[in-house]
Design a protein around this motif. Structure first.
Motif, PDB file in Angstrom:
ATOM      1  N   UNK A  79       0.801  -1.226   0.000  1.00 10.94           N
ATOM      2  CA  UNK A  79       0.000   0.000   0.000  1.00 10.94           C
ATOM      3  C   UNK A  79       0.834   1.278   0.000  1.00 10.94           C
ATOM      4  N   UNK A  80       2.152   1.114   0.150  1.00 14.73           N
ATOM      5  CA  UNK A  80       2.965   2.305   0.364  1.00 14.73           C
ATOM      6  C   UNK A  80       4.143   2.369  -0.592  1.00 14.73           C
TER       7      UNK A  80
ATOM      8  N   UNK B 170       7.024   3.427   0.295  1.00 18.16           N
ATOM      9  CA  UNK B 170       8.184   2.959   1.062  1.00 18.16           C
ATOM     10  C   UNK B 170       7.688   1.847   1.998  1.00 18.16           C
TER      11      UNK B 170
ATOM     12  N   UNK C 235       8.617   0.479   4.648  1.00 15.35           N
ATOM     13  CA  UNK C 235       8.665   0.625   6.103  1.00 15.35           C
ATOM     14  C   UNK C 235       7.395   1.282   6.654  1.00 15.35           C
ATOM     15  N   UNK C 236       6.629   1.924   5.796  1.00 12.40           N
ATOM     16  CA  UNK C 236       5.374   2.522   6.257  1.00 12.40           C
ATOM     17  C   UNK C 236       4.439   1.463   6.833  1.00 12.40           C
TER      18      UNK C 236
ATOM     19  N   UNK D  25       5.348  -0.632   9.010  1.00 10.07           N
ATOM     20  CA  UNK D  25       5.970  -1.087  10.264  1.00 10.07           C
ATOM     21  C   UNK D  25       4.941  -1.295  11.385  1.00 10.07           C
ATOM     22  N   UNK D  26       4.094  -0.302  11.599  1.00 10.44           N
ATOM     23  CA  UNK D  26       3.157  -0.387  12.723  1.00 10.44           C
ATOM     24  C   UNK D  26       2.130  -1.484  12.445  1.00 10.44           C
ATOM     25  N   UNK D  27       1.694  -1.537  11.204  1.00 13.08           N
ATOM     26  CA  UNK D  27       0.736  -2.578  10.831  1.00 13.08           C
ATOM     27  C   UNK D  27       1.368  -3.959  11.004  1.00 13.08           C
TER      28      UNK D  27
ATOM     29  N   UNK E  96       1.350  -4.932  14.526  1.00  8.92           N
ATOM     30  CA  UNK E  96      -0.022  -5.275  14.928  1.00  8.92           C
ATOM     31  C   UNK E  96      -0.425  -6.663  14.401  1.00  8.92           C
TER      32      UNK E  96
ATOM     33  N   UNK F  51      12.515   1.126  18.227  1.00  7.77           N
ATOM     34  CA  UNK F  51      12.139   2.505  18.547  1.00  7.77           C
ATOM     35  C   UNK F  51      10.679   2.780  18.218  1.00  7.77           C
ATOM     36  N   UNK F  52      10.227   2.210  17.139  1.00  9.12           N
ATOM     37  CA  UNK F  52       8.820   2.374  16.740  1.00  9.12           C
ATOM     38  C   UNK F  52       7.916   1.575  17.675  1.00  9.12           C
TER      39      UNK F  52
ATOM     40  N   UNK G 261       7.316   3.065  21.039  1.00  8.63           N
ATOM     41  CA  UNK G 261       6.691   4.396  21.053  1.00  8.63           C
ATOM     42  C   UNK G 261       5.179   4.291  21.212  1.00  8.63           C
ATOM     43  N   UNK G 262       4.593   3.282  20.594  1.00 13.74           N
ATOM     44  CA  UNK G 262       3.132   3.239  20.471  1.00 13.74           C
ATOM     45  C   UNK G 262       2.490   2.412  21.580  1.00 13.74           C
TER      46      UNK G 262
ATOM     47  N   UNK H 284       1.102  -1.298  21.113  1.00 14.27           N
ATOM     48  CA  UNK H 284       2.019  -2.404  20.807  1.00 14.27           C
ATOM     49  C   UNK H 284       2.583  -2.912  22.135  1.00 14.27           C
TER      50      UNK H 284
END
Lengths: 174, 427
Positions: free
Chosen positions: A36-37, A39, A41-42, A44-46, A49, A79-80, A83-84, A87
């Motif tokens: 979908x992106x 880049x 790494x976008x 990452x959060x998905x 999850x 680091x990501x 942060x959230x 997670x």
């Protein structure tokens, strides 16, 4: 790291902690998100999850394995991940209770709801019940302020709570 | 809401009594996607921008910046660098805010239509809907609507034969209030920690992956189809002369009111009308002590200010901000220090830690308020809090989080100073 989706964590004492392999299902889901992106790494959060959905939490080994798929360093992904707030980098119970402690829920009396949960489960914020059933966490505003006090258990928002309602409500979650 | 019609309640007239979402068939039967069908093959993108500007649509995320002006700040379309992005800020996390949730859960196609039109106006090739992770029902309904819109040909390649392509993806977050700050949102969308970015460059010039990017709030985008169908003059008269601002606004009341809720009303409706007529006034035994016009990052106002029209300029003249337009009524039971301590705990916890004034100033503020709350404040604490409101004001921090945190504090110091003084320990 042997292959892109398999990893071994080296502990400070040199021992290997865990073999972690992404399932083919997890890998396919992560790669679908990456499409979908511009880049990758976008995703990452998905990706974090996705692994959490399958395993309940994100282990050290998972960080290495996901980072390899995304093409970023494990430390960058760590680091990501840290942060959230949604997670979990430590194991959690089968059900996660998130108690809204923002202003409107305070005005509506969330503290008595929180006390009732703590009494019933005998845990504090950040703790998991001995039977592994519940973890208790605070959360900021759930956007349900006209129906507060509110809590979220897993993906469900519960409204108009008071101390009496808590016993029955938690019984729904086995 | 009584007798809602498309003419008077553009955002909410289609909502159903059972709180379910309209599916695409029902939405189309009620004029849904009519604006897309009308505009795509007949109107130049630049003319849409002009129309939105003429209508006076101001950003509904809290800032009130004119949407058309924001769009105009994008560089002219360059065929050699065609990648441009539209992001919808659906990271609704300001405590006491629940308006975008309603729009996404119950009218998902309206938001999609607004995004298609906005993207066409700015000639974006891709759009992302950045939705906070806790809005599970909204995510489910938005995803279902996105799939249906794509199947119906409103998204994807060569939309309705116009030759224009637009892909729209739902991106869900994983917590943290700071993601609602537009440059932090971009970092989060890129898969990074949600720290804000320095401006300039502004996202309009260099945003997502360094390309021109517009970030608009959910409610702002939901207004767009209606303005394009009915025109700027119609939009301006929606506020019925109550305000120089145009349109309707989703207003709400939460806290100890009789009927907390959310209503689409003319911009400029007075806070008193919203509280007394729509929210049924305060509950028995609870008196109105103060109110926040639109979220915890707005300055407190007093009962004597209730006759003020709720719009950006009128509330601004009182030294506060309309913010999100959902009023929190603060009653007399908790002291103002307790209320503030709760608010500042929120901001301290949600600070991303990127810049020092915010990372260190907010926990210090919480500690001081905790001491005052327990009657253990020290001489000089009140002056220190006053100084903090200056040190964390706009210009001293990377983004608006810390200055927002100072708004309730500075107004409480102005209106309720005696309560701070009571918190100083007696020697």
């Amino acid at each position: 790291m042997s292959t892109a989706n398999q990893s071994t964590v080296i502990q400070p004492d040199g021992a290997t902690a865990e073999e972690f392999v992404l399932s083919s299902e997890e890998r396919a889901e992560i790669e679908h998100e990456m499409s979908h992106y511009e880049d990758p790494r976008a995703a990452a959060i998905e990706a974090l999850k996705i692994v959490q959905k399958h395993r309940g939490w994100v282990s050290d080994g998972a960080i290495y394995a996901i980072a390899a798929v995304l093409g970023i360093t494990p430390v960058d992904l760590e680091g990501v991940a840290t942060f959230y707030s949604l997670i979990y980098r430590r194991p959690v119970g089968r059900h996660v209770i998130k108690v809204c402690d923002s202003l409107t829920c305070m005005l509506m009396g969330y503290e008595s709801v929180l006390d009732a949960i703590k009494r019933q489960l005998n845990i504090d914020y950040g703790q998991t019940t001995q039977d592994g059933r519940f973890t208790l966490l605070p959360t900021c505003c759930l956007g349900n302020c006209d129906k507060g006090p509110s809590i979220m258990v897993d993906g469900n928002t519960h409204s108009h709570l008071d101390a009496e309602k808590m016993v029955q409500l938690l019984e729904q979650y086995k | 809401m009584t007798v809602a019609s498309a003419d008077t309640h553009p955002l909410t007239w289609r909502l159903r009594a059972d709180d379910s979402a309209s599916d695409i068939k029902l939405y189309e039967a009620n004029d849904g996607y009519a604006a897309v069908r009308q505009i795509l093959n007949n109107t130049a993108p630049a003319d849409i921008v002009k129309l939105i500007k003429a209508a006076g649509l101001r950003g509904r995320g809290g800032g009130g910046f004119p949407a058309g002006v924001k769009w105009e700040l994008m560089p002219a379309f360059d065929p050699n660098a065609p990648k441009r992005y539209l992001l919808c800020n659906a990271d609704e996390m300001e405590p006491s805010t629940y308006k975008d949730r309603l729009l996404m859960e119950q009218a998902p196609h309206q938001l999609i239509e607004g995004m298609i039109l906005a993207a066409y106006a700015i000639q974006a090739c891709n759009g992302y809907l950045f939705l906070r992770g806790e809005y599970v029902l909204a995510a489910e309904r938005m995803q279902k609507a996105l799939t249906a819109a794509k199947e119906a040909g409103y998204l994807g390649k060569n939309i309705l034969g116009s030759g224009w392509d637009f892909e729209l993806v739902l991106h869900t977050g994983a917590g943290r209030y700071i993601c609602g700050e537009e440059t932090a949102l971009i970092n989060s969308l890129e898969g990074r920690r949600a720290n804000p970015r320095a401006r300039p460059p502004f996202p309009q010039v260099a945003g997502l992956w360094g390309r021109p990017t517009i970030v608009n709030n959910v409610e702002t985008l939901c207004n767009v189809p209606h303005i394009l169908l009915r025109g700027a003059d119609w939009y301006k008269q929606l506020s019925q002369g109550k305000s120089t601002d145009a349109g309707t606004k989703l207003f709400g009341v939460c806290g100890r009111a009789n009927k907390p809720g959310l209503w689409e009303l003319p911009m400029g409706t007075t806070a008193r009308e919203i509280l007394e007529q729509h929210a049924g006034g305060m509950q028995d035994g609870y008196e109105l002590k103060a109110w926040l016009p639109g979220g915890v990052s707005t300055d407190f106002l007093l009962p004597e200010h209730l006759d003020t029209p709720m719009d950006f300029d009128s509330i601004g003249k009182l030294g506060s901000r309309m913010g999100t337009g959902i009023i929190t009524v603060v009653d007399q039971k908790p002291g103002i220090i307790t209320v503030l301590r709760n608010i500042e705990e929120f901001f301290a916890r949600e600070s991303c830690g990127w810049c020092t004034p915010c990372r260190d100033g907010l926990p210090w503020t919480v500690k001081t308020l905790q001491a005052l709350e327990q009657g253990k404040g020290q001489p000089g604490d009140i002056e220190m809090l006053e100084r903090t409101t200056k040190l964390l004001s706009p210009g001293y921090t990377f983004c608006a989080l810390a200055p927002g945190a100072m708004e309730p504090l500075q107004s409480a110091l102005k209106y309720f100073r005696a309560e701070f003084e009571q918190g100083i320990a007696k020697t």
